[in-house]
Scaffold this active site. Structure first.
Site, PDB file in Angstrom:
ATOM      1  N   LEU A  73      -8.148 -57.314  50.052  1.00 65.38           N
ATOM      2  CA  LEU A  73      -7.936 -56.089  50.826  1.00 65.38           C
ATOM      3  C   LEU A  73      -8.267 -54.880  49.939  1.00 65.38           C
ATOM      4  CD1 LEU A  73      -6.625 -55.193  53.620  1.00 65.38           C
ATOM      5  CD2 LEU A  73      -4.681 -54.521  52.216  1.00 65.38           C
ATOM      6  N   HIS A 122      -9.185 -67.665  74.605  1.00 67.83           N
ATOM      7  CA  HIS A 122      -9.553 -67.176  73.271  1.00 67.83           C
ATOM      8  C   HIS A 122     -10.461 -65.939  73.359  1.00 67.83           C
ATOM      9  CE1 HIS A 122      -7.907 -71.023  72.097  1.00 67.83           C
ATOM     10  NE2 HIS A 122      -7.982 -70.655  70.821  1.00 67.83           N
ATOM     11  N   ARG A 128      -8.536 -46.601  56.814  1.00 70.29           N
ATOM     12  CA  ARG A 128      -8.556 -48.071  56.761  1.00 70.29           C
ATOM     13  C   ARG A 128      -8.162 -48.678  58.115  1.00 70.29           C
ATOM     14  NH1 ARG A 128      -5.177 -51.128  52.200  1.00 70.29           N
ATOM     15  NH2 ARG A 128      -3.470 -50.427  53.525  1.00 70.29           N
ATOM     16  N   ARG A 179      -4.126 -66.946  79.263  1.00 72.11           N
ATOM     17  CA  ARG A 179      -4.445 -67.041  77.840  1.00 72.11           C
ATOM     18  C   ARG A 179      -5.827 -67.676  77.646  1.00 72.11           C
ATOM     19  NH1 ARG A 179      -4.479 -70.992  74.133  1.00 72.11           N
ATOM     20  NH2 ARG A 179      -3.968 -70.450  71.982  1.00 72.11           N
ATOM     21  N   LYS A 239      -7.211 -55.670  57.420  1.00 72.06           N
ATOM     22  CA  LYS A 239      -5.740 -55.713  57.377  1.00 72.06           C
ATOM     23  C   LYS A 239      -5.239 -56.224  58.726  1.00 72.06           C
ATOM     24  CE  LYS A 239      -1.845 -53.129  55.450  1.00 72.06           C
ATOM     25  NZ  LYS A 239      -1.354 -54.143  54.533  1.00 72.06           N
ATOM     26  N   GLU A 249      -6.101 -61.864  44.873  1.00 78.49           N
ATOM     27  CA  GLU A 249      -5.062 -60.826  44.950  1.00 78.49           C
ATOM     28  C   GLU A 249      -3.724 -61.508  45.198  1.00 78.49           C
ATOM     29  OE1 GLU A 249      -5.631 -58.307  48.425  1.00 78.49           O
ATOM     30  OE2 GLU A 249      -6.208 -60.021  49.633  1.00 78.49           O
ATOM     31  N   TYR A 253      -2.916 -53.852  61.337  1.00 77.77           N
ATOM     32  CA  TYR A 253      -1.750 -53.035  61.023  1.00 77.77           C
ATOM     33  C   TYR A 253      -1.967 -52.196  59.772  1.00 77.77           C
ATOM     34  CZ  TYR A 253      -0.272 -56.130  57.174  1.00 77.77           C
ATOM     35  OH  TYR A 253      -0.203 -56.818  55.987  1.00 77.77           O
TER      36      TYR A 253
HETATM   37  C1  LIG Z   1      -3.037 -58.909  50.883  1.00 80.27           C
HETATM   38  C2  LIG Z   1      -2.770 -57.516  50.403  1.00 80.27           C
HETATM   39  N1  LIG Z   1      -3.452 -57.055  49.343  1.00 80.27           N
HETATM   40  C3  LIG Z   1      -3.237 -55.818  48.850  1.00 80.27           C
HETATM   41  C4  LIG Z   1      -2.297 -54.979  49.417  1.00 80.27           C
HETATM   42  C5  LIG Z   1      -2.079 -53.607  48.848  1.00 80.27           C
HETATM   43  O1  LIG Z   1      -2.623 -52.624  49.690  1.00 80.27           O
HETATM   44  P1  LIG Z   1      -2.082 -51.130  49.703  1.00 80.27           P
HETATM   45  O2  LIG Z   1      -2.148 -50.636  48.283  1.00 80.27           O
HETATM   46  O3  LIG Z   1      -3.024 -50.418  50.591  1.00 80.27           O
HETATM   47  O4  LIG Z   1      -0.697 -51.168  50.212  1.00 80.27           O
HETATM   48  C6  LIG Z   1      -1.578 -55.408  50.546  1.00 80.27           C
HETATM   49  C7  LIG Z   1      -0.609 -54.521  51.184  1.00 80.27           C
HETATM   50  O5  LIG Z   1       0.116 -54.882  52.066  1.00 80.27           O
HETATM   51  C8  LIG Z   1      -1.816 -56.710  51.049  1.00 80.27           C
HETATM   52  O6  LIG Z   1      -1.153 -57.174  52.124  1.00 80.27           O
END
Ligand SMILES: Cc1ncc(COP(=O)(O)O)c(C=O)c1O
Length: 278
Positions: free
Chosen positions: A202, A102, A50, A100, A146, A178, A31
């Site tokens: 991320l 995997h 991304r 279903r 993501k 993070e 997403y």
């Molecule tokens: C785990 C995580 N880290 C960092 C971010 C920040 O990313 P962005 O600046 O691209 O929104 C997000 C955004 O949803 C996130 O889910």
């Protein structure tokens, strides 16, 4: 509300999703969340890049995304959000597969769902700052994707809410990674410090913008690993994301940061960031 599903803009209630959608069964989907300021789809190219990377890393076939920006614009128009602060959510699942199993079949086609919602900036948090907690990062090893595999994020966010925090910052093997939905930055002696990119975080679009702003304004930066033992020695802390923009952290793990007020460099970066979209 009108939303987009597999080529059509429909009333939300008319969208039919199969119970055999692999996104639903396995979290087999990726997403993006994009900020829309008064109809302007902010940093669209970076989000598209991304999104394509997430598809590549998960082997989900890339659907035709050439009209994605137009679809978001159309949804903003049709939902009367063109003069508002909004957020667009885009999700691509690998597709429906019965029975279903995997292992995925190559014959299935991805499902694309897009919706927009009003989302005013969190001005109160931008000016006063937030409290953040600290917890162990129990996620998988591919946090650079993501994906919608977000159960650890969901559980930590709920804990944050219950304990009066706006965000939880994670660490893995004693190293800061993070937040549940944000990247993290620290400031020490005028240097802006953030964890280096690797498979445990991320690559945030906002993180990149902040580093660019620093470089344009001769503010030194350091991308490196940050130990949890160091975090209380920093002068300023802030988190970044598409929705949270640049939000000061004034209390971290129960300890005041910068005597409980947003820091000076954080303020400079917030002003420069806001200039990008006003
Ligand atoms: C785990 C995580 N880290 C960092 C971010 C920040 O990313 P962005 O600046 O691209 O929104 C997000 C955004 O949803 C996130 O889910």
């Amino acid at each position: 509300m009108l939303a987009y599903y597999n080529g059509k803009i429909l009333l939300l209630e008319k969208i039919q999703i199969s119970p055999f959608d692999r996104g639903l069964l396995f979290g087999d989907s990726i997403y993006e969340v994009i900020r829309c300021y008064n109809g302007k789809i902010f940093l669209f190219d970076a989000h598209l890049k991304r999104l394509k990377e997430s598809l590549r890393k998960t082997n989900i076939p890339e659907p035709d995304l050439s009209n994605l920006e137009n679809v978001i614009s159309e949804l903003l128009k049709q939902n009367k959000l063109i003069n508002d602060f909004a957020a667009a959510y885009i999700q691509i699942t690998r597709g429906n597969q019965f029975p279903r199993r995997h292992a995925y079949d190559d014959s299935i086609t991805p499902n694309i769902f897009i919706y927009v919602e009003a989302f005013p900036p969190k001005y109160d948090e931008f000016t006063k700052g937030i409290k953040a907690g600290l917890e162990e990062d129990i996620r998988w090893m591919r946090c650079d994707i993501k994906s919608t595999l977000l159960l650890p994020n969901v559980l930590s966010q709920r804990k944050a809410k219950d304990e009066g925090y706006s965000e939880i910052i994670w660490y893995r093997n004693g190293i800061i990674t993070e937040g549940t939905h944000t990247n993290i930055f620290f400031v020490k002696d005028g240097v802006v410090i953030t964890p280096s990119l690797n498979n445990f975080i991320l690559p945030g679009i906002t993180r990149k913008q902040v580093l660019n702003i620093c470089s344009d304004n001769q503010i030194a930066t350091d991308e490196r690993s940050i130990s949890i033992n160091e975090v209380y020695s920093f002068d300023e802390i802030f988190i970044t994301s598409t929705i949270n923009e640049i939000t000061p952290v004034v209390e971290f793990d129960g300890k005041l940061i910068n005597r409980g007020v947003p820091g000076e460099i954080t303020g400079i970066l917030q002003k420069e960031y806001q200039k990008l979209y006003v």
